[in-house]
Design a protein around this motif. Structure first.
Motif, short mmCIF file in Angstrom:
data_model
loop_
_atom_site.label_atom_id
_atom_site.label_comp_id
_atom_site.label_asym_id
_atom_site.label_seq_id
_atom_site.Cartn_x
_atom_site.Cartn_y
_atom_site.Cartn_z
N PHE A 21 -7.89 -92.05 -27.42
CA PHE A 21 -6.87 -91.25 -27.77
C PHE A 21 -6.02 -90.54 -26.66
N PHE B 241 -11.79 -82.44 -32.93
CA PHE B 241 -11.72 -83.47 -32.06
C PHE B 241 -13.12 -83.47 -31.29
N THR C 158 -7.40 -85.83 -34.45
CA THR C 158 -6.94 -85.81 -33.01
C THR C 158 -6.02 -84.47 -32.88
N VAL D 39 -2.96 -87.48 -28.72
CA VAL D 39 -3.91 -86.01 -29.16
C VAL D 39 -2.69 -84.95 -28.93
#
Length: 380
Positions: free
Chosen positions: A357, A346, A321, A363
């Protein structure tokens, strides 16, 4: 004779405090406010210079000079271990006010109002540190604050027993005492116990111990990956677990081969990584089905629970992330049912998982929009 004993005690306590604080800074057990220390280093340096000019050869001049050196050493250590960030509006105002007071002191140091202005500037210089401690008392978890407070108390006794002082001089001693004591009370009086203050859960002093309720939030145990962090109490979704800290490095400074705890790096900008802190955040492992995630806010980078975490459950987050590098990957051994087998950037996540996320603000800022991933892919 009593005067000499109190004076020596004040000096010993003050320099012991600086030594303990420097040790905590070296071990990254404290995260001082840079604005306050910048002000204090300037003030102690000016105090040493002006006192030496007015009282040449006086033994107290050496004490002021050594205090200035110690204060500047702490300030240098702080700046070497932190990445540049502009001061907040409050910090800028405090620096400006204190700089003005010091300038008046330097030019009109014999004037009564110049001394009173310096006295007024002392609590202003402490304001950024008070704000920092109010947000997270662990940032100043050091026995140094207790030692400084006791040293100020000894100085006050010296002042009362010795020649009569003016209102400004006596006020300066009292304000210093109250400011140091306020930080000590905020972080917990038990921090005078060096054993507990240096991170060891031992020591009989629990008087107003601010850490006692939070001592057992986590525990470190061994699993198939090595050391891991486990919850020792229940956490609800949205609870803040830990702050991730560490010195920032450019991407070209990161070692190409990583191994061990000292090589824990977290990407925080497209071109910078956060290095290991030597604290609990270094030991939080990856999982493809994590129960926590990293949230980037103005105050820092925090690990936040994304679902209920039961006592005894390992705390984990998804390393992907924050990653943008297309050529980086790591074999995953999280052993969850949804394990991806390989940890990548990612973009390697399923689009639905990326949005999951993003929707929870878990993130890195440079990955919060879909087109940011596309730009990163084209750039690489």
């Amino acid at each position: 004779m009593g005067y000499d004993i109190w004076f020596v005690l004040a000096v010993c306590l003050s320099f012991s405090a600086y030594a303990v604080y420097l040790l905590g800074l070296r071990r990254e057990l404290v995260r001082p406010n840079r604005a306050s220390w910048l002000i204090w280093s300037g003030a102690t340096a000016l105090e040493a210079v002006t006192y030496a000019a007015v009282n040449p050869g006086a033994p107290q001049g050496w004490v002021f000079a050594m205090s200035a050196v110690a204060c500047i050493a702490v300030t240098i250590g702080i700046w070497r271990r932190s990445s540049w960030a502009p001061p907040t509006n409050t910090e800028t105002a405090c620096i400006a006010i204190c700089a003005s007071a010091l300038l008046v002191w330097a030019v009109f140091r014999e004037a009564h109002w110049a001394h009173l202005l310096v006295v007024a500037a002392v609590p202003v210089s402490f304001w950024p540190t008070w704000q920092s401690v109010w947000q997270d008392r662990t940032r100043e978890r050091s026995p140094a604050w207790g030692l400084w407070t006791l040293g100020d108390l000894a100085v006050l006794i010296v002042a009362v027993r010795g020649p009569s002082l003016g209102v400004a001089e006596l006020g300066y001693v009292l304000v210093e005492l109250l400011c140091h004591a306020s930080v000590w009370f905020m972080i917990g009086l038990a921090t005078i116990n060096p054993i507990r203050s240096l991170g060891v859960r031992r020591g009989p002093l629990f008087v107003l111990d601010a850490y006692r309720p939070t001592d057992n939030l986590f525990r470190v145990e061994e699993n198939h990956l090595g050391k891991a962090v486990y919850a020792a109490t229940r956490f609800a979704p949205g609870d803040t677990l830990l702050e991730f800290t560490g010195r920032r490095f450019r991407a070209d400074q990161i070692p190409s081969i990583m191994h061990g705890r000292s090589d824990r790096f977290v990407q925080v900008t497209p071109d910078h990584y956060m290095g290991p802190s030597g604290r609990l955040d270094d030991l939080v492992n990856h999982s493809c089905d994590p129960n926590a995630g990293l949230r980037f806010v103005d105050e820092g980078v925090f690990l936040v629970a994304v679902r209920d975490i039961a006592p005894g459950e390992e705390v984990t987050w998804d390393y992907s992330t924050t990653l943008t590098q297309s050529n980086w990957h790591m074999i995953c051994q999280c052993r969850t049912e949804s394990c991806r087998r390989v940890i990548g950037n990612f973009e390697s996540l399923d689009p639905d998982r990326q949005e999951w996320f993003r929707a929870r603000n878990l993130v890195a800022p440079y990955l919060r929009r879909k087109d940011s991933v596309t730009r990163e892919r084209k750039a690489s």
